[in-house]
Design a protein around this motif. Structure first.
Motif, PDB file in Angstrom:
ATOM      1  N   GLU A 102       3.591 -23.459  -0.333  1.00  0.00           N
ATOM      2  CA  GLU A 102       4.296 -22.188  -0.190  1.00  0.00           C
ATOM      3  C   GLU A 102       3.885 -21.223  -1.294  1.00  0.00           C
ATOM      4  O   GLU A 102       3.827 -21.592  -2.465  1.00  0.00           O
ATOM      5  CB  GLU A 102       5.808 -22.423  -0.239  1.00  0.00           C
ATOM      6  CG  GLU A 102       6.609 -21.177   0.073  1.00  0.00           C
ATOM      7  CD  GLU A 102       8.109 -21.436   0.109  1.00  0.00           C
ATOM      8  OE1 GLU A 102       8.851 -20.456  -0.022  1.00  0.00           O
ATOM      9  OE2 GLU A 102       8.514 -22.590   0.268  1.00  0.00           O
ATOM     10  N   GLY A 103       3.595 -19.988  -0.896  1.00  0.00           N
ATOM     11  CA  GLY A 103       3.180 -18.965  -1.859  1.00  0.00           C
ATOM     12  C   GLY A 103       1.679 -18.883  -2.051  1.00  0.00           C
ATOM     13  O   GLY A 103       1.195 -17.993  -2.736  1.00  0.00           O
ATOM     14  N   ASN A 104       0.944 -19.833  -1.466  1.00  0.00           N
ATOM     15  CA  ASN A 104      -0.517 -19.789  -1.518  1.00  0.00           C
ATOM     16  C   ASN A 104      -1.041 -19.274  -0.185  1.00  0.00           C
ATOM     17  O   ASN A 104      -0.632 -19.746   0.867  1.00  0.00           O
ATOM     18  CB  ASN A 104      -1.104 -21.184  -1.754  1.00  0.00           C
ATOM     19  CG  ASN A 104      -0.936 -21.665  -3.170  1.00  0.00           C
ATOM     20  OD1 ASN A 104       0.010 -21.296  -3.849  1.00  0.00           O
ATOM     21  ND2 ASN A 104      -1.840 -22.502  -3.612  1.00  0.00           N
ATOM     22  N   ARG A 105      -1.960 -18.323  -0.241  1.00  0.00           N
ATOM     23  CA  ARG A 105      -2.543 -17.764   0.977  1.00  0.00           C
ATOM     24  C   ARG A 105      -4.053 -17.653   0.809  1.00  0.00           C
ATOM     25  O   ARG A 105      -4.565 -17.681  -0.302  1.00  0.00           O
ATOM     26  CB  ARG A 105      -1.948 -16.390   1.293  1.00  0.00           C
ATOM     27  CG  ARG A 105      -0.483 -16.500   1.697  1.00  0.00           C
ATOM     28  CD  ARG A 105       0.005 -15.274   2.426  1.00  0.00           C
ATOM     29  NE  ARG A 105       1.342 -15.527   2.935  1.00  0.00           N
ATOM     30  CZ  ARG A 105       1.627 -15.789   4.199  1.00  0.00           C
ATOM     31  NH1 ARG A 105       0.678 -15.814   5.108  1.00  0.00           N
ATOM     32  NH2 ARG A 105       2.862 -16.004   4.586  1.00  0.00           N
ATOM     33  N   GLU A 106      -4.713 -17.507   1.952  1.00  0.00           N
ATOM     34  CA  GLU A 106      -6.152 -17.283   1.969  1.00  0.00           C
ATOM     35  C   GLU A 106      -6.428 -15.971   2.688  1.00  0.00           C
ATOM     36  O   GLU A 106      -5.815 -15.681   3.718  1.00  0.00           O
ATOM     37  CB  GLU A 106      -6.878 -18.420   2.686  1.00  0.00           C
ATOM     38  CG  GLU A 106      -6.797 -19.727   1.931  1.00  0.00           C
ATOM     39  CD  GLU A 106      -7.532 -20.860   2.626  1.00  0.00           C
ATOM     40  OE1 GLU A 106      -7.968 -20.687   3.781  1.00  0.00           O
ATOM     41  OE2 GLU A 106      -7.656 -21.925   1.999  1.00  0.00           O
ATOM     42  N   VAL A 107      -7.344 -15.190   2.138  1.00  0.00           N
ATOM     43  CA  VAL A 107      -7.749 -13.941   2.772  1.00  0.00           C
ATOM     44  C   VAL A 107      -9.079 -14.165   3.478  1.00  0.00           C
ATOM     45  O   VAL A 107      -9.926 -14.933   3.006  1.00  0.00           O
ATOM     46  CB  VAL A 107      -7.849 -12.786   1.736  1.00  0.00           C
ATOM     47  CG1 VAL A 107      -8.947 -13.032   0.722  1.00  0.00           C
ATOM     48  CG2 VAL A 107      -8.055 -11.446   2.428  1.00  0.00           C
ATOM     49  N   GLY A 108      -9.215 -13.520   4.631  1.00  0.00           N
ATOM     50  CA  GLY A 108     -10.469 -13.621   5.363  1.00  0.00           C
ATOM     51  C   GLY A 108     -10.749 -12.335   6.118  1.00  0.00           C
ATOM     52  O   GLY A 108      -9.835 -11.561   6.403  1.00  0.00           O
ATOM     53  N   TYR A 109     -12.015 -12.111   6.434  1.00  0.00           N
ATOM     54  CA  TYR A 109     -12.421 -10.927   7.196  1.00  0.00           C
ATOM     55  C   TYR A 109     -13.765 -11.217   7.839  1.00  0.00           C
ATOM     56  O   TYR A 109     -14.618 -11.894   7.256  1.00  0.00           O
ATOM     57  CB  TYR A 109     -12.518  -9.682   6.293  1.00  0.00           C
ATOM     58  CG  TYR A 109     -13.077  -9.965   4.918  1.00  0.00           C
ATOM     59  CD1 TYR A 109     -14.455 -10.001   4.697  1.00  0.00           C
ATOM     60  CD2 TYR A 109     -12.239 -10.241   3.844  1.00  0.00           C
ATOM     61  CE1 TYR A 109     -14.970 -10.290   3.447  1.00  0.00           C
ATOM     62  CE2 TYR A 109     -12.743 -10.540   2.589  1.00  0.00           C
ATOM     63  CZ  TYR A 109     -14.105 -10.564   2.397  1.00  0.00           C
ATOM     64  OH  TYR A 109     -14.623 -10.871   1.161  1.00  0.00           O
ATOM     65  N   ALA A 143     -10.103 -17.349  -1.406  1.00  0.00           N
ATOM     66  CA  ALA A 143     -11.090 -17.100  -0.353  1.00  0.00           C
ATOM     67  C   ALA A 143     -12.309 -17.944  -0.663  1.00  0.00           C
ATOM     68  O   ALA A 143     -12.527 -18.365  -1.805  1.00  0.00           O
ATOM     69  CB  ALA A 143     -11.470 -15.627  -0.303  1.00  0.00           C
ATOM     70  N   ASP A 144     -13.108 -18.194   0.364  1.00  0.00           N
ATOM     71  CA  ASP A 144     -14.394 -18.853   0.139  1.00  0.00           C
ATOM     72  C   ASP A 144     -15.419 -18.210   1.054  1.00  0.00           C
ATOM     73  O   ASP A 144     -15.075 -17.573   2.046  1.00  0.00           O
ATOM     74  CB  ASP A 144     -14.310 -20.364   0.370  1.00  0.00           C
ATOM     75  CG  ASP A 144     -13.923 -20.735   1.787  1.00  0.00           C
ATOM     76  OD1 ASP A 144     -14.790 -20.626   2.688  1.00  0.00           O
ATOM     77  OD2 ASP A 144     -12.772 -21.152   2.005  1.00  0.00           O
ATOM     78  N   CYS A 145     -16.673 -18.366   0.692  1.00  0.00           N
ATOM     79  CA  CYS A 145     -17.752 -17.805   1.508  1.00  0.00           C
ATOM     80  C   CYS A 145     -19.047 -18.516   1.194  1.00  0.00           C
ATOM     81  O   CYS A 145     -19.153 -19.244   0.208  1.00  0.00           O
ATOM     82  CB  CYS A 145     -17.892 -16.296   1.271  1.00  0.00           C
ATOM     83  SG  CYS A 145     -18.417 -15.841  -0.393  1.00  0.00           S
ATOM     84  N   LYS A 154     -19.204  -9.927  -2.871  1.00  0.00           N
ATOM     85  CA  LYS A 154     -19.109  -8.637  -3.578  1.00  0.00           C
ATOM     86  C   LYS A 154     -17.808  -7.925  -3.196  1.00  0.00           C
ATOM     87  O   LYS A 154     -17.176  -7.273  -4.031  1.00  0.00           O
ATOM     88  CB  LYS A 154     -20.308  -7.744  -3.255  1.00  0.00           C
ATOM     89  CG  LYS A 154     -21.616  -8.232  -3.819  1.00  0.00           C
ATOM     90  CD  LYS A 154     -21.688  -8.002  -5.300  1.00  0.00           C
ATOM     91  CE  LYS A 154     -23.079  -8.334  -5.821  1.00  0.00           C
ATOM     92  NZ  LYS A 154     -23.130  -8.341  -7.280  1.00  0.00           N
ATOM     93  N   THR A 155     -17.397  -8.061  -1.931  1.00  0.00           N
ATOM     94  CA  THR A 155     -16.115  -7.503  -1.492  1.00  0.00           C
ATOM     95  C   THR A 155     -14.977  -8.120  -2.288  1.00  0.00           C
ATOM     96  O   THR A 155     -14.096  -7.412  -2.793  1.00  0.00           O
ATOM     97  CB  THR A 155     -15.914  -7.760   0.018  1.00  0.00           C
ATOM     98  OG1 THR A 155     -16.848  -6.968   0.742  1.00  0.00           O
ATOM     99  CG2 THR A 155     -14.498  -7.420   0.458  1.00  0.00           C
ATOM    100  N   LEU A 156     -14.979  -9.434  -2.407  1.00  0.00           N
ATOM    101  CA  LEU A 156     -13.920 -10.121  -3.156  1.00  0.00           C
ATOM    102  C   LEU A 156     -13.893  -9.650  -4.613  1.00  0.00           C
ATOM    103  O   LEU A 156     -12.816  -9.385  -5.163  1.00  0.00           O
ATOM    104  CB  LEU A 156     -14.125 -11.638  -3.085  1.00  0.00           C
ATOM    105  CG  LEU A 156     -13.886 -12.249  -1.710  1.00  0.00           C
ATOM    106  CD1 LEU A 156     -14.440 -13.665  -1.637  1.00  0.00           C
ATOM    107  CD2 LEU A 156     -12.401 -12.235  -1.359  1.00  0.00           C
ATOM    108  N   GLY A 184     -10.536 -16.661  -6.265  1.00  0.00           N
ATOM    109  CA  GLY A 184      -9.083 -16.647  -6.305  1.00  0.00           C
ATOM    110  C   GLY A 184      -8.550 -15.476  -7.105  1.00  0.00           C
ATOM    111  O   GLY A 184      -9.270 -14.845  -7.896  1.00  0.00           O
ATOM    112  N   LEU A 185      -7.268 -15.204  -6.883  1.00  0.00           N
ATOM    113  CA  LEU A 185      -6.558 -14.137  -7.584  1.00  0.00           C
ATOM    114  C   LEU A 185      -5.092 -14.520  -7.650  1.00  0.00           C
ATOM    115  O   LEU A 185      -4.478 -14.813  -6.620  1.00  0.00           O
ATOM    116  CB  LEU A 185      -6.731 -12.810  -6.831  1.00  0.00           C
ATOM    117  CG  LEU A 185      -6.109 -11.552  -7.429  1.00  0.00           C
ATOM    118  CD1 LEU A 185      -6.795 -11.173  -8.740  1.00  0.00           C
ATOM    119  CD2 LEU A 185      -6.206 -10.394  -6.440  1.00  0.00           C
TER     120      LEU A 185
END
Length: 194
Positions: A102-109, A143-145, A154-156, A184-185
């Protein structure tokens, strides 16, 4: 910034020429078409694949989004589609929960090739990051890539994320092997950068 329109399924401006809205069933055609493009799927470990795999993944997300809208709350994994003012599909983005944390999220695009190089991924990542920390109660976003996906990492970095590690030779590709980069952030880092 108020996220009320987004939360209620309405379209909201992402920029002067783009809008963003929670995913709908009708968006899946454009998403699946994007995954067919070799330039896009070279950076996606799950693509190319049979459409049934994509349907099995995205179908429940759409159903959960529809149910959340009826309850006037955020979906479990808010997933959004970006379009220009002519309605052309310009990409998707999400801020997903990390299972059991809980409280951990991942961003993606993911963006179709015609949308690359226009700063859209940065706008999407910034919005997802703000949403995670300001509205969803997150304390960490990751996030990972692929290591060769310069545009993604570079976006991250533009959005304040810090590289926290890597797995060398993680992905087998047509060209050999590629690393998996981890970014991470924390909420504190986000507040310090604001």
């Amino acid at each position: 910034m108020s996220y009320s329109k987004l939360k209620h399924g309405e379209s909201m401006p992402l920029s002067d020429t783009l809008s963003i809205q929670l995913i709908q069933q009708k968006d899946l055609v454009d998403i699946f078409k994007m995954f067919e493009d070799e330039k896009v799927n070279q950076y996606l470990f799950f693509a190319p694949a049979d459409e049934s795999l994509y349907q099995a993944f995205f179908g429940p997300i759409v159903e959960n989004t529809e149910a959340a809208l009826k309850e006037q709350q955020w979906p479990d994994n808010p997933t959004f589609v970006i379009r220009d003012h002519q309605g052309q599909y310009m990409g998707m983005t999400a801020i997903t929960q990390v299972m059991f944390l809980e409280g951990n999220r991942e961003v993606g695009y993911q963006l179709p090739v015609h949308a690359w190089g226009q700063g859209i991924a940065t706008l999407a990542c910034q919005l997802m990051t703000e949403l995670a920390f300001n509205d969803l109660g997150s304390h960490k976003v990751c996030a990972d890539c692929y290591g060769s996906n310069t545009g993604s990492y570079k976006t991250l970095e533009k959005c304040g994320y810090v590289q926290e590690g890597a797995h060398a030779d993680y992905y087998k590709t047509a060209q050999g092997f590629d690393s998996k980069l981890f970014y991470g952030l924390t909420k504190q880092q986000y507040l310090n950068n604001a």
